[in-house]
Motif scaffolding. Structure first.
Motif, mmCIF file in Angstrom:
data_model
loop_
_atom_site.group_PDB
_atom_site.id
_atom_site.type_symbol
_atom_site.label_atom_id
_atom_site.label_comp_id
_atom_site.label_asym_id
_atom_site.label_seq_id
_atom_site.Cartn_x
_atom_site.Cartn_y
_atom_site.Cartn_z
ATOM 1 N N GLU A 64 -57.288 11.112 54.624
ATOM 2 C CA GLU A 64 -57.122 12.533 54.279
ATOM 3 C C GLU A 64 -55.650 12.871 54.114
ATOM 4 O O GLU A 64 -55.266 13.615 53.209
ATOM 5 C CB GLU A 64 -57.751 13.426 55.349
ATOM 6 C CG GLU A 64 -59.238 13.590 55.116
ATOM 7 C CD GLU A 64 -59.855 14.679 55.979
ATOM 8 O OE1 GLU A 64 -60.569 15.516 55.416
ATOM 9 O OE2 GLU A 64 -59.615 14.669 57.198
ATOM 10 N N LEU A 65 -54.818 12.307 54.974
ATOM 11 C CA LEU A 65 -53.375 12.527 54.848
ATOM 12 C C LEU A 65 -52.878 11.963 53.515
ATOM 13 O O LEU A 65 -52.064 12.590 52.821
ATOM 14 C CB LEU A 65 -52.641 11.880 56.027
ATOM 15 C CG LEU A 65 -52.955 12.539 57.379
ATOM 16 C CD1 LEU A 65 -52.629 11.615 58.536
ATOM 17 C CD2 LEU A 65 -52.195 13.850 57.537
ATOM 18 N N ILE A 66 -53.399 10.800 53.155
ATOM 19 C CA ILE A 66 -53.006 10.172 51.880
ATOM 20 C C ILE A 66 -53.449 11.047 50.712
ATOM 21 O O ILE A 66 -52.682 11.283 49.766
ATOM 22 C CB ILE A 66 -53.593 8.743 51.796
ATOM 23 C CG1 ILE A 66 -52.903 7.861 52.841
ATOM 24 C CG2 ILE A 66 -53.435 8.171 50.392
ATOM 25 C CD1 ILE A 66 -53.572 6.535 53.095
ATOM 26 N N ASP A 67 -54.663 11.577 50.777
ATOM 27 C CA ASP A 67 -55.148 12.454 49.686
ATOM 28 C C ASP A 67 -54.278 13.701 49.556
ATOM 29 O O ASP A 67 -54.002 14.157 48.444
ATOM 30 C CB ASP A 67 -56.606 12.851 49.921
ATOM 31 C CG ASP A 67 -57.575 11.700 49.658
ATOM 32 O OD1 ASP A 67 -57.150 10.673 49.096
ATOM 33 O OD2 ASP A 67 -58.768 11.834 50.027
ATOM 34 N N TRP A 68 -53.819 14.261 50.686
ATOM 35 C CA TRP A 68 -52.950 15.454 50.605
ATOM 36 C C TRP A 68 -51.585 15.090 50.023
ATOM 37 O O TRP A 68 -50.981 15.893 49.308
ATOM 38 C CB TRP A 68 -52.809 16.099 51.986
ATOM 39 C CG TRP A 68 -54.057 16.789 52.444
ATOM 40 C CD1 TRP A 68 -54.913 17.540 51.671
ATOM 41 C CD2 TRP A 68 -54.595 16.805 53.772
ATOM 42 N NE1 TRP A 68 -55.948 17.998 52.444
ATOM 43 C CE2 TRP A 68 -55.776 17.585 53.736
ATOM 44 C CE3 TRP A 68 -54.189 16.254 54.990
ATOM 45 C CZ2 TRP A 68 -56.565 17.807 54.872
ATOM 46 C CZ3 TRP A 68 -54.968 16.479 56.117
ATOM 47 C CH2 TRP A 68 -56.142 17.249 56.058
ATOM 48 N N ILE A 69 -51.096 13.896 50.337
ATOM 49 C CA ILE A 69 -49.818 13.458 49.740
ATOM 50 C C ILE A 69 -50.000 13.327 48.221
ATOM 51 O O ILE A 69 -49.137 13.738 47.435
ATOM 52 C CB ILE A 69 -49.333 12.129 50.379
ATOM 53 C CG1 ILE A 69 -48.975 12.356 51.856
ATOM 54 C CG2 ILE A 69 -48.135 11.568 49.612
ATOM 55 C CD1 ILE A 69 -48.795 11.088 52.688
ATOM 56 N N HIS A 70 -51.153 12.810 47.797
ATOM 57 C CA HIS A 70 -51.422 12.703 46.352
ATOM 58 C C HIS A 70 -51.486 14.088 45.714
ATOM 59 O O HIS A 70 -51.015 14.282 44.589
ATOM 60 C CB HIS A 70 -52.732 11.947 46.100
ATOM 61 C CG HIS A 70 -52.667 10.497 46.470
ATOM 62 N ND1 HIS A 70 -53.746 9.649 46.420
ATOM 63 C CD2 HIS A 70 -51.631 9.736 46.928
ATOM 64 C CE1 HIS A 70 -53.381 8.439 46.822
ATOM 65 N NE2 HIS A 70 -52.117 8.469 47.128
ATOM 66 N N GLU A 71 -52.079 15.035 46.432
ATOM 67 C CA GLU A 71 -52.144 16.407 45.913
ATOM 68 C C GLU A 71 -50.721 16.986 45.789
ATOM 69 O O GLU A 71 -50.398 17.667 44.802
ATOM 70 C CB GLU A 71 -52.998 17.272 46.846
ATOM 71 C CG GLU A 71 -53.411 18.593 46.228
ATOM 72 C CD GLU A 71 -54.142 19.498 47.229
ATOM 73 O OE1 GLU A 71 -54.550 19.033 48.317
ATOM 74 O OE2 GLU A 71 -54.271 20.684 46.901
#
Ligand code: DQA
Length: 146
Positions: free
Chosen positions: A56-63
């Motif tokens: 989830e942290l990785i997905d937010w960094i992608h966002e």
């Protein structure tokens, strides 16, 4: 309005209840309120997230790659283990500030190494929850200087 992502890793949902001798009595909700009010004072908006899950942290960094001007991140224990979070941060072009509430360098040896520091433009440790405010100020200054 420019957007700062403030990301928090595992166990930080328990801030205020978890080892208050180390992390203090403020909750993550208190930290969020303080971050939002400082950001709006500086003319920025905030996305504030916490997760116990690395992806989830990785997905937010992608966002943040798409819509974020800066990232302030307390990766918590993932600091010391996650090549995947480092790789994600390396895809982000704006300023990255790493925050630790405690002074990790006074603690166990396994907390002395940070993968995230290889990418972070600045690192704050041992300033308590005030570290988030300092990191936001620095992120804003860097965005405005770029
Ligand atoms: C922390 C320090 C980390 O070593 C620890 O795993 C955390 C919190 C801090 O804010 O001091 O969960 O990032």
């Amino acid at each position: 309005m420019s957007l700062i992502f403030v990301l928090n890793g595992p166990n930080l949902n328990l801030l205020g209840k978890r080892q208050p001798d180390i992390y203090g009595h403020e909750t993550l909700a208190d930290v969020e309120v303080d971050c939002r009010s400082l950001a709006s004072e500086l003319g920025f908006d905030i996305r504030f997230h916490q997760s116990n899950r690395e992806y989830e942290l990785i997905d937010w960094i992608h966002e943040a790659r798409e819509i974020g001007a800066a990232i302030v991140i307390n990766p918590a224990a993932f600091t010391h283990t996650s090549v995947a979070i480092l790789d994600a941060l390396n895809t982000f072009e704006g300023p990255v500030m790493e925050v630790h509430i405690s002074n990790v360098h006074q603690r166990e040896a396994f907390r002395h190494h940070s993968y995230v520091s290889m990418r972070a433009d600045g690192v704050i440790a041992g300033m308590g929850t005030q570290g988030y405010q300092l990191a936001i100020r620095r992120a804003v200054a860097q965005v405005q200087a770029d």
